[in-house]
Write an enzyme that holds these catalytic residues in place. Structure first.
Site, PDB file in Angstrom:
ATOM      1  N   VAL A 102       0.840  -1.204   0.000  1.00  0.00           N
ATOM      2  CA  VAL A 102       0.000   0.000   0.000  1.00  0.00           C
ATOM      3  C   VAL A 102       0.875   1.254   0.000  1.00  0.00           C
ATOM      4  O   VAL A 102       0.402   2.351   0.259  1.00  0.00           O
ATOM      5  CB  VAL A 102      -0.952  -0.003   1.226  1.00  0.00           C
ATOM      6  CG1 VAL A 102      -1.884  -1.204   1.186  1.00  0.00           C
ATOM      7  CG2 VAL A 102      -0.180   0.016   2.562  1.00  0.00           C
ATOM      8  N   ASP A 103       2.185   1.070  -0.306  1.00  0.00           N
ATOM      9  CA  ASP A 103       3.145   2.160  -0.104  1.00  0.00           C
ATOM     10  C   ASP A 103       3.369   3.048  -1.324  1.00  0.00           C
ATOM     11  O   ASP A 103       4.140   4.021  -1.252  1.00  0.00           O
ATOM     12  CB  ASP A 103       4.489   1.583   0.385  1.00  0.00           C
ATOM     13  CG  ASP A 103       5.054   0.492  -0.544  1.00  0.00           C
ATOM     14  OD1 ASP A 103       4.766   0.518  -1.759  1.00  0.00           O
ATOM     15  OD2 ASP A 103       5.802  -0.382  -0.046  1.00  0.00           O
ATOM     16  N   HIS A 118      -4.476  -4.588  -2.491  1.00  0.00           N
ATOM     17  CA  HIS A 118      -4.927  -4.301  -1.117  1.00  0.00           C
ATOM     18  C   HIS A 118      -5.172  -2.816  -0.881  1.00  0.00           C
ATOM     19  O   HIS A 118      -5.110  -2.354   0.254  1.00  0.00           O
ATOM     20  CB  HIS A 118      -3.905  -4.840  -0.107  1.00  0.00           C
ATOM     21  CG  HIS A 118      -3.870  -6.343  -0.046  1.00  0.00           C
ATOM     22  ND1 HIS A 118      -2.832  -7.065   0.505  1.00  0.00           N
ATOM     23  CD2 HIS A 118      -4.769  -7.279  -0.468  1.00  0.00           C
ATOM     24  CE1 HIS A 118      -3.083  -8.371   0.408  1.00  0.00           C
ATOM     25  NE2 HIS A 118      -4.245  -8.526  -0.188  1.00  0.00           N
ATOM     26  N   CYS A 129     -20.090   7.988   6.024  1.00  0.00           N
ATOM     27  CA  CYS A 129     -20.646   8.847   4.970  1.00  0.00           C
ATOM     28  C   CYS A 129     -19.860   8.749   3.665  1.00  0.00           C
ATOM     29  O   CYS A 129     -20.172   9.428   2.705  1.00  0.00           O
ATOM     30  CB  CYS A 129     -20.746  10.293   5.452  1.00  0.00           C
ATOM     31  SG  CYS A 129     -19.159  11.063   5.736  1.00  0.00           S
ATOM     32  N   THR A 187       7.063 -11.877  -1.584  1.00  0.00           N
ATOM     33  CA  THR A 187       5.804 -12.187  -0.886  1.00  0.00           C
ATOM     34  C   THR A 187       5.852 -13.607  -0.329  1.00  0.00           C
ATOM     35  O   THR A 187       6.382 -14.510  -0.980  1.00  0.00           O
ATOM     36  CB  THR A 187       4.566 -12.009  -1.800  1.00  0.00           C
ATOM     37  OG1 THR A 187       3.392 -12.397  -1.067  1.00  0.00           O
ATOM     38  CG2 THR A 187       4.644 -12.804  -3.089  1.00  0.00           C
ATOM     39  N   SER A 188       5.272 -13.767   0.855  1.00  0.00           N
ATOM     40  CA  SER A 188       5.186 -15.109   1.434  1.00  0.00           C
ATOM     41  C   SER A 188       4.071 -15.901   0.742  1.00  0.00           C
ATOM     42  O   SER A 188       3.941 -17.098   0.957  1.00  0.00           O
ATOM     43  CB  SER A 188       4.906 -15.029   2.939  1.00  0.00           C
ATOM     44  OG  SER A 188       3.685 -14.352   3.162  1.00  0.00           O
ATOM     45  N   ALA A 231      15.243  -8.593  -3.475  1.00  0.00           N
ATOM     46  CA  ALA A 231      14.614  -8.068  -4.693  1.00  0.00           C
ATOM     47  C   ALA A 231      15.510  -7.056  -5.385  1.00  0.00           C
ATOM     48  O   ALA A 231      15.663  -7.085  -6.611  1.00  0.00           O
ATOM     49  CB  ALA A 231      13.272  -7.435  -4.330  1.00  0.00           C
TER      50      ALA A 231
HETATM   51  N1  APR Z   1      13.703  -9.014  -1.054  1.00  0.00           N
HETATM   52  C1  APR Z   1      12.805  -9.957  -1.417  1.00  0.00           C
HETATM   53  N2  APR Z   1      12.027 -10.603  -0.536  1.00  0.00           N
HETATM   54  C2  APR Z   1      12.175 -10.283   0.757  1.00  0.00           C
HETATM   55  C3  APR Z   1      13.091  -9.315   1.208  1.00  0.00           C
HETATM   56  C4  APR Z   1      13.891  -8.660   0.235  1.00  0.00           C
HETATM   57  N3  APR Z   1      14.781  -7.739   0.559  1.00  0.00           N
HETATM   58  N4  APR Z   1      12.996  -9.226   2.562  1.00  0.00           N
HETATM   59  C5  APR Z   1      12.039 -10.084   2.935  1.00  0.00           C
HETATM   60  N5  APR Z   1      11.546 -10.735   1.865  1.00  0.00           N
HETATM   61  C6  APR Z   1      10.498 -11.762   1.793  1.00  0.00           C
HETATM   62  C7  APR Z   1      10.316 -12.569   3.051  1.00  0.00           C
HETATM   63  O1  APR Z   1      11.195 -13.693   3.029  1.00  0.00           O
HETATM   64  C8  APR Z   1       8.848 -12.999   2.951  1.00  0.00           C
HETATM   65  O2  APR Z   1       8.702 -14.241   2.271  1.00  0.00           O
HETATM   66  O3  APR Z   1       9.261 -11.090   1.600  1.00  0.00           O
HETATM   67  C9  APR Z   1       8.206 -11.910   2.096  1.00  0.00           C
HETATM   68  C10 APR Z   1       7.249 -11.019   2.868  1.00  0.00           C
HETATM   69  O4  APR Z   1       6.159 -11.781   3.280  1.00  0.00           O
HETATM   70  P1  APR Z   1       5.018 -11.154   4.221  1.00  0.00           P
HETATM   71  O5  APR Z   1       5.647 -10.460   5.370  1.00  0.00           O
HETATM   72  O6  APR Z   1       4.046 -12.234   4.510  1.00  0.00           O
HETATM   73  O7  APR Z   1       4.374 -10.023   3.292  1.00  0.00           O
HETATM   74  P2  APR Z   1       3.285 -10.210   2.136  1.00  0.00           P
HETATM   75  O8  APR Z   1       3.463 -11.491   1.423  1.00  0.00           O
HETATM   76  O9  APR Z   1       3.304  -8.949   1.321  1.00  0.00           O
HETATM   77  O10 APR Z   1       1.951 -10.258   2.977  1.00  0.00           O
HETATM   78  C11 APR Z   1       0.716 -10.291   2.306  1.00  0.00           C
HETATM   79  O11 APR Z   1      -0.427  -9.917   4.359  1.00  0.00           O
HETATM   80  O12 APR Z   1      -0.701  -8.839   6.393  1.00  0.00           O
HETATM   81  C12 APR Z   1      -1.065  -8.870   5.081  1.00  0.00           C
HETATM   82  O13 APR Z   1      -2.079  -7.129   3.933  1.00  0.00           O
HETATM   83  C13 APR Z   1      -0.807  -7.569   4.341  1.00  0.00           C
HETATM   84  O14 APR Z   1      -0.345  -7.275   1.993  1.00  0.00           O
HETATM   85  C14 APR Z   1       0.025  -7.993   3.161  1.00  0.00           C
HETATM   86  C15 APR Z   1      -0.303  -9.464   3.031  1.00  0.00           C
END
Ligand code: APR
Length: 247
Positions: A102-103, A118, A129, A187-188, A231
């Site tokens: 959301v950044d 999101h 409202c 992303t996880s 990344a």
């Molecule tokens: N480069 C690439 N990946 C990275 C880095 C980096 N520098 N640092 C961390 N990561 C990886 C982590 O290993 C992890 O797998 O990014 C992933 C982040 O995962 P989450 O913290 O689960 O974030 P995200 O997948 O965006 O979460 C999804 O969950 O809480 C909600 O709404 C929120 O949009 C979010 C959603």
């Protein structure tokens, strides 16, 4: 052949490349992710702070976390990972980014086709409202900030328990069904429905690349190629490999 060169070759052969990004791509911009050891959810219980019901029950409490997020987002600048994705779009290699973030850092880096799955943090909204206010017009000196009608304002992003914005959901699903190459970055892939997008693409025969220093639920079964790197480093090496190839 190293994985950067291999990725560059596959990218230029692909018909429709999309990226799915998550909090990890913004870690190098100083914004912690959610589920890593020092992530936001290690300090705030998502059940108490992440759900729309929790916000409605106690907006003042949830705004304490939102204020911390707001401070992290304010002034954050795109990093080399965001820049590299913007460059891939500019070169006609990347069609769109579906981001869970959301950044607004993809847009700040110069990406145009960004689907905000999101929502975003550029404005605040009243759920009573339905008035909207640009973030910069609202003081966060006293929390929760309030609408003229007296109701607590909330950011324009999606809480747990809320629907994905309809247009974003449709555009993201269409892209996942049509792409033949998906880059899954930072992303996880553990939060539905965003986590379904890689499998939708895979079922249609797309090639899946994961860029993440840590393994995820997708790594072992769904992914075709993994780059175990941050990344910023990985995406800039891919652009460098494309340069070498004259693309
Ligand atoms: N480069 C690439 N990946 C990275 C880095 C980096 N520098 N640092 C961390 N990561 C990886 C982590 O290993 C992890 O797998 O990014 C992933 C982040 O995962 P989450 O913290 O689960 O974030 P995200 O997948 O965006 O979460 C999804 O969950 O809480 C909600 O709404 C929120 O949009 C979010 C959603």
């Amino acid at each position: 052949m190293n994985n950067y060169v291999k990725t560059a070759e596959l990218l230029v052969q692909s018909r429709h490349v999309m990226a799915l990004t998550g909090a990890g791509i913004s870690v190098e911009s100083g914004i912690p992710d959610f589920r890593s050891r020092d992530g936001l959810w290690s300090r705030y219980d998502p059940v108490e702070f992440g759900y729309i019901e929790s916000f409605r029950a106690n907006p003042e409490k949830v705004w304490k976390m939102l204020l911390e997020m707001d401070r992290l987002l304010t002034g954050a600048q795109p990093n080399t990972g965001h820049m590299a994705l913007a460059e891939l779009e500019k070169r006609g290699i990347l069609r769109e980014i579906v981001t869970q973030n959301v950044d607004s850092l993809h847009q700040k880096a110069g990406s145009h086709n960004v689907i905000e799955f999101h929502g975003h943090a550029r404005s605040l909204r009243c759920d009573k409202c339905h008035e909207r206010f640009p973030r910069e017009n609202i003081s966060l000196k006293d929390i929760p900030p309030r609408c003229g009608c007296g109701y607590a304002l909330r950011p324009e992003f999606v809480f747990f328990g809320e629907e994905i914005p309809r247009d974003a959901l449709k555009q993201a699903m269409d892209a996942a069904q049509e792409c033949d190459f998906m880059m899954i970055v930072g992303t996880s892939a553990s939060v539905a429905p965003a986590s379904h997008l890689p499998r939708v693409a895979k079922n249609r025969g797309a090639f899946l690349l994961e860029i993440n220093p840590m393994e995820t639920e997708l790594s072992n079964h769904t992914i075709d190629l993994r780059i175990s790197q941050t990344a910023g480093k990985a995406l800039s090496c891919i652009v460098a490999a494309l340069n070498e190839m004259g693309h």
